[in-house]
Design a protein around this motif. Structure first.
Motif, PDB file in Angstrom:
ATOM      1  N   LEU A  69      44.336  61.691  50.903  1.00 38.14           N
ATOM      2  CA  LEU A  69      43.886  60.418  50.351  1.00 38.14           C
ATOM      3  C   LEU A  69      45.058  59.653  49.739  1.00 38.14           C
ATOM      4  CD1 LEU A  69      41.515  58.562  49.796  1.00 38.14           C
ATOM      5  CD2 LEU A  69      41.069  59.837  47.705  1.00 38.14           C
ATOM      6  N   GLU A  70      45.894  60.358  48.980  1.00 39.92           N
ATOM      7  CA  GLU A  70      47.055  59.698  48.364  1.00 39.92           C
ATOM      8  C   GLU A  70      48.002  59.161  49.427  1.00 39.92           C
ATOM      9  OE1 GLU A  70      48.780  60.311  44.784  1.00 39.92           O
ATOM     10  OE2 GLU A  70      47.463  61.909  44.099  1.00 39.92           O
ATOM     11  N   LYS A  71      48.165  59.898  50.521  1.00 37.91           N
ATOM     12  CA  LYS A  71      49.045  59.458  51.608  1.00 37.91           C
ATOM     13  C   LYS A  71      48.514  58.166  52.226  1.00 37.91           C
ATOM     14  CE  LYS A  71      51.090  61.009  55.924  1.00 37.91           C
ATOM     15  NZ  LYS A  71      50.562  61.374  57.212  1.00 37.91           N
ATOM     16  N   ILE A  72      47.217  58.117  52.498  1.00 42.20           N
ATOM     17  CA  ILE A  72      46.593  56.916  53.070  1.00 42.20           C
ATOM     18  C   ILE A  72      46.747  55.735  52.115  1.00 42.20           C
ATOM     19  CG2 ILE A  72      44.381  55.854  53.713  1.00 42.20           C
ATOM     20  CD1 ILE A  72      43.568  58.646  54.814  1.00 42.20           C
ATOM     21  N   ILE A  73      46.525  55.989  50.838  1.00 44.10           N
ATOM     22  CA  ILE A  73      46.639  54.916  49.835  1.00 44.10           C
ATOM     23  C   ILE A  73      48.074  54.415  49.762  1.00 44.10           C
ATOM     24  CG2 ILE A  73      46.543  54.431  47.351  1.00 44.10           C
ATOM     25  CD1 ILE A  73      44.001  56.231  47.309  1.00 44.10           C
ATOM     26  N   GLN A  74      49.037  55.318  49.740  1.00 42.79           N
ATOM     27  CA  GLN A  74      50.444  54.909  49.653  1.00 42.79           C
ATOM     28  C   GLN A  74      50.857  54.104  50.887  1.00 42.79           C
ATOM     29  OE1 GLN A  74      52.400  55.338  46.811  1.00 42.79           O
ATOM     30  NE2 GLN A  74      53.499  53.783  47.968  1.00 42.79           N
ATOM     31  N   GLU A  75      50.401  54.538  52.071  1.00 41.20           N
ATOM     32  CA  GLU A  75      50.705  53.795  53.303  1.00 41.20           C
ATOM     33  C   GLU A  75      50.115  52.390  53.246  1.00 41.20           C
ATOM     34  OE1 GLU A  75      49.080  56.242  56.418  1.00 41.20           O
ATOM     35  OE2 GLU A  75      50.761  57.668  56.331  1.00 41.20           O
ATOM     36  N   THR A  76      48.880  52.293  52.736  1.00 46.36           N
ATOM     37  CA  THR A  76      48.216  50.996  52.642  1.00 46.36           C
ATOM     38  C   THR A  76      48.914  50.090  51.633  1.00 46.36           C
ATOM     39  OG1 THR A  76      46.131  52.080  53.188  1.00 46.36           O
ATOM     40  CG2 THR A  76      45.991  49.861  52.307  1.00 46.36           C
ATOM     41  N   ILE A  77      49.352  50.663  50.525  1.00 50.06           N
ATOM     42  CA  ILE A  77      50.080  49.875  49.520  1.00 50.06           C
ATOM     43  C   ILE A  77      51.366  49.329  50.139  1.00 50.06           C
ATOM     44  CG2 ILE A  77      51.422  50.048  47.377  1.00 50.06           C
ATOM     45  CD1 ILE A  77      49.187  51.912  46.314  1.00 50.06           C
ATOM     46  N   ASP A  78      52.053  50.160  50.908  1.00 51.51           N
ATOM     47  CA  ASP A  78      53.280  49.718  51.572  1.00 51.51           C
ATOM     48  C   ASP A  78      52.975  48.621  52.597  1.00 51.51           C
ATOM     49  OD1 ASP A  78      54.609  51.590  50.042  1.00 51.51           O
ATOM     50  OD2 ASP A  78      54.752  53.084  51.659  1.00 51.51           O
ATOM     51  N   GLU A  79      51.902  48.810  53.389  1.00 52.75           N
ATOM     52  CA  GLU A  79      51.505  47.808  54.392  1.00 52.75           C
ATOM     53  C   GLU A  79      51.190  46.474  53.735  1.00 52.75           C
ATOM     54  OE1 GLU A  79      48.030  49.281  56.411  1.00 52.75           O
ATOM     55  OE2 GLU A  79      49.112  50.980  57.272  1.00 52.75           O
ATOM     56  N   GLN A  80      50.470  46.521  52.622  1.00 53.70           N
ATOM     57  CA  GLN A  80      50.034  45.308  51.932  1.00 53.70           C
ATOM     58  C   GLN A  80      51.136  44.732  51.038  1.00 53.70           C
ATOM     59  OE1 GLN A  80      46.994  43.810  52.363  1.00 53.70           O
ATOM     60  NE2 GLN A  80      46.551  45.357  53.910  1.00 53.70           N
ATOM     61  N   GLN A  81      52.218  45.452  50.889  1.00 51.91           N
ATOM     62  CA  GLN A  81      53.334  45.078  50.012  1.00 51.91           C
ATOM     63  C   GLN A  81      52.836  44.803  48.597  1.00 51.91           C
ATOM     64  OE1 GLN A  81      54.975  41.818  52.225  1.00 51.91           O
ATOM     65  NE2 GLN A  81      55.943  43.160  53.720  1.00 51.91           N
ATOM     66  N   ALA A  82      51.942  45.666  48.147  1.00 52.06           N
ATOM     67  CA  ALA A  82      51.365  45.535  46.811  1.00 52.06           C
ATOM     68  C   ALA A  82      52.341  46.103  45.786  1.00 52.06           C
ATOM     69  CB  ALA A  82      50.050  46.278  46.739  1.00 52.06           C
ATOM     70  N   THR A  83      52.431  45.430  44.651  1.00 55.92           N
ATOM     71  CA  THR A  83      53.371  45.876  43.626  1.00 55.92           C
ATOM     72  C   THR A  83      52.739  46.041  42.252  1.00 55.92           C
ATOM     73  OG1 THR A  83      53.989  43.564  43.258  1.00 55.92           O
ATOM     74  CG2 THR A  83      55.368  44.846  44.779  1.00 55.92           C
ATOM     75  N   SER A  84      51.640  45.360  42.005  1.00 54.86           N
ATOM     76  CA  SER A  84      51.043  45.437  40.670  1.00 54.86           C
ATOM     77  C   SER A  84      49.527  45.539  40.756  1.00 54.86           C
ATOM     78  CB  SER A  84      51.429  44.183  39.861  1.00 54.86           C
ATOM     79  OG  SER A  84      50.777  43.050  40.402  1.00 54.86           O
ATOM     80  N   LYS A  85      48.911  45.660  39.599  1.00 55.70           N
ATOM     81  CA  LYS A  85      47.445  45.777  39.552  1.00 55.70           C
ATOM     82  C   LYS A  85      46.758  44.511  40.033  1.00 55.70           C
ATOM     83  CE  LYS A  85      47.120  49.429  36.217  1.00 55.70           C
ATOM     84  NZ  LYS A  85      46.471  49.999  35.085  1.00 55.70           N
ATOM     85  N   LYS A  86      47.494  43.398  40.102  1.00 53.64           N
ATOM     86  CA  LYS A  86      46.915  42.156  40.622  1.00 53.64           C
ATOM     87  C   LYS A  86      46.520  42.313  42.087  1.00 53.64           C
ATOM     88  CE  LYS A  86      49.713  39.107  37.762  1.00 53.64           C
ATOM     89  NZ  LYS A  86      50.836  38.151  37.777  1.00 53.64           N
ATOM     90  N   ASP A  87      47.205  43.217  42.775  1.00 53.80           N
ATOM     91  CA  ASP A  87      46.957  43.446  44.203  1.00 53.80           C
ATOM     92  C   ASP A  87      45.880  44.491  44.455  1.00 53.80           C
ATOM     93  OD1 ASP A  87      49.101  41.678  44.849  1.00 53.80           O
ATOM     94  OD2 ASP A  87      50.525  43.305  44.482  1.00 53.80           O
ATOM     95  N   MET A  88      45.222  44.934  43.405  1.00 51.95           N
ATOM     96  CA  MET A  88      44.226  46.012  43.502  1.00 51.95           C
ATOM     97  C   MET A  88      43.124  45.693  44.520  1.00 51.95           C
ATOM     98  SD  MET A  88      43.245  48.781  41.503  1.00 51.95           S
ATOM     99  CE  MET A  88      41.806  49.789  41.497  1.00 51.95           C
ATOM    100  N   GLY A  89      42.561  44.515  44.468  1.00 44.94           N
ATOM    101  CA  GLY A  89      41.481  44.136  45.375  1.00 44.94           C
ATOM    102  C   GLY A  89      41.927  44.142  46.825  1.00 44.94           C
ATOM    103  N   LYS A  90      43.119  43.652  47.060  1.00 41.54           N
ATOM    104  CA  LYS A  90      43.670  43.601  48.415  1.00 41.54           C
ATOM    105  C   LYS A  90      43.843  45.020  48.964  1.00 41.54           C
ATOM    106  CE  LYS A  90      47.922  42.090  48.704  1.00 41.54           C
ATOM    107  NZ  LYS A  90      49.146  41.271  48.814  1.00 41.54           N
ATOM    108  N   VAL A  91      44.370  45.912  48.140  1.00 42.01           N
ATOM    109  CA  VAL A  91      44.599  47.297  48.558  1.00 42.01           C
ATOM    110  C   VAL A  91      43.268  48.012  48.767  1.00 42.01           C
ATOM    111  CG1 VAL A  91      45.566  49.528  47.877  1.00 42.01           C
ATOM    112  CG2 VAL A  91      46.862  47.439  47.438  1.00 42.01           C
ATOM    113  N   MET A  92      42.327  47.859  47.833  1.00 39.71           N
ATOM    114  CA  MET A  92      41.022  48.523  47.951  1.00 39.71           C
ATOM    115  C   MET A  92      40.299  48.071  49.216  1.00 39.71           C
ATOM    116  SD  MET A  92      40.400  50.747  45.571  1.00 39.71           S
ATOM    117  CE  MET A  92      38.633  50.946  45.616  1.00 39.71           C
ATOM    118  N   SER A  93      40.334  46.769  49.510  1.00 34.51           N
ATOM    119  CA  SER A  93      39.630  46.279  50.693  1.00 34.51           C
ATOM    120  C   SER A  93      40.289  46.766  51.974  1.00 34.51           C
ATOM    121  CB  SER A  93      39.520  44.755  50.680  1.00 34.51           C
ATOM    122  OG  SER A  93      40.803  44.167  50.732  1.00 34.51           O
ATOM    123  N   ALA A  94      41.558  47.118  51.930  1.00 37.82           N
ATOM    124  CA  ALA A  94      42.241  47.667  53.109  1.00 37.82           C
ATOM    125  C   ALA A  94      42.032  49.176  53.222  1.00 37.82           C
ATOM    126  CB  ALA A  94      43.728  47.340  53.038  1.00 37.82           C
TER     127      ALA A  94
END
Length: 147
Positions: free
Chosen positions: A99-124
């Motif tokens: 699960l952590e691996k999938i989340i980290q890959e998605t964060i990298d894909e979405q170029q998320a850096t802060s908690k502001k990007d939480m919704g974008k990452v969760m929806s992906a």
């Protein structure tokens, strides 16, 4: 074998073996699936069946939490056994590492850096782990990675 066929077969087995609790839970799940199919006015896809099962698991987890909070261990034990029966029909759950691996890959894909990007990452992330991981657990891990 579809989920409904599996439930019907297990229901017959539970009847023959006089497993009253298992029979009751299977009937509840089957009823939920049939109600959803009636609402949709068509047969359910595997994904939709998985959604119904996930909803049943979530409802029982919420009940379990409330019963524990109210010190009703008798009801909590009953809900735990119902959960075990339902989870037998769910796909295998992802390990924390997967699960952590999938989340980290998605964060990298979405170029998320802060908690502001939480919704974008969760929806992906959620479509990738649908039925294989609890939403609150996913939320926890995403928060941990987006600090």
């Amino acid at each position: 074998m579809s989920l409904l066929e599996q439930l019907n077969a297990d229901m017959k087995t539970a009847m023959k073996n006089r497993e009253k609790e298992k029979l009751t839970v299977i009937r509840m799940v089957k009823s939920s699936l049939q109600n959803e199919a009636i609402k949709k006015q068509a047969d359910l896809t595997e994904e939709e069946e998985l959604q119904v099962l996930s909803r049943e698991v979530k409802q029982r987890n919420d009940s379990l939490h409330e019963f524990r909070k109210a010190n009703r261990e008798d009801l909590a034990e009953q809900i735990e056994s119902e959960l075990a029966i339902i989870q037998a029909y769910m796909p295998e759950q992802l390990s924390d590492e997967e699960l952590e691996k999938i989340i980290q890959e998605t964060i990298d894909e979405q170029q998320a850096t802060s908690k502001k990007d939480m919704g974008k990452v969760m929806s992906a992330v959620m479509p990738k782990v649908k039925g294989k991981a609890d939403g609150s657990k996913v939320n926890q891990f995403v928060m941990k990675h987006l600090q």
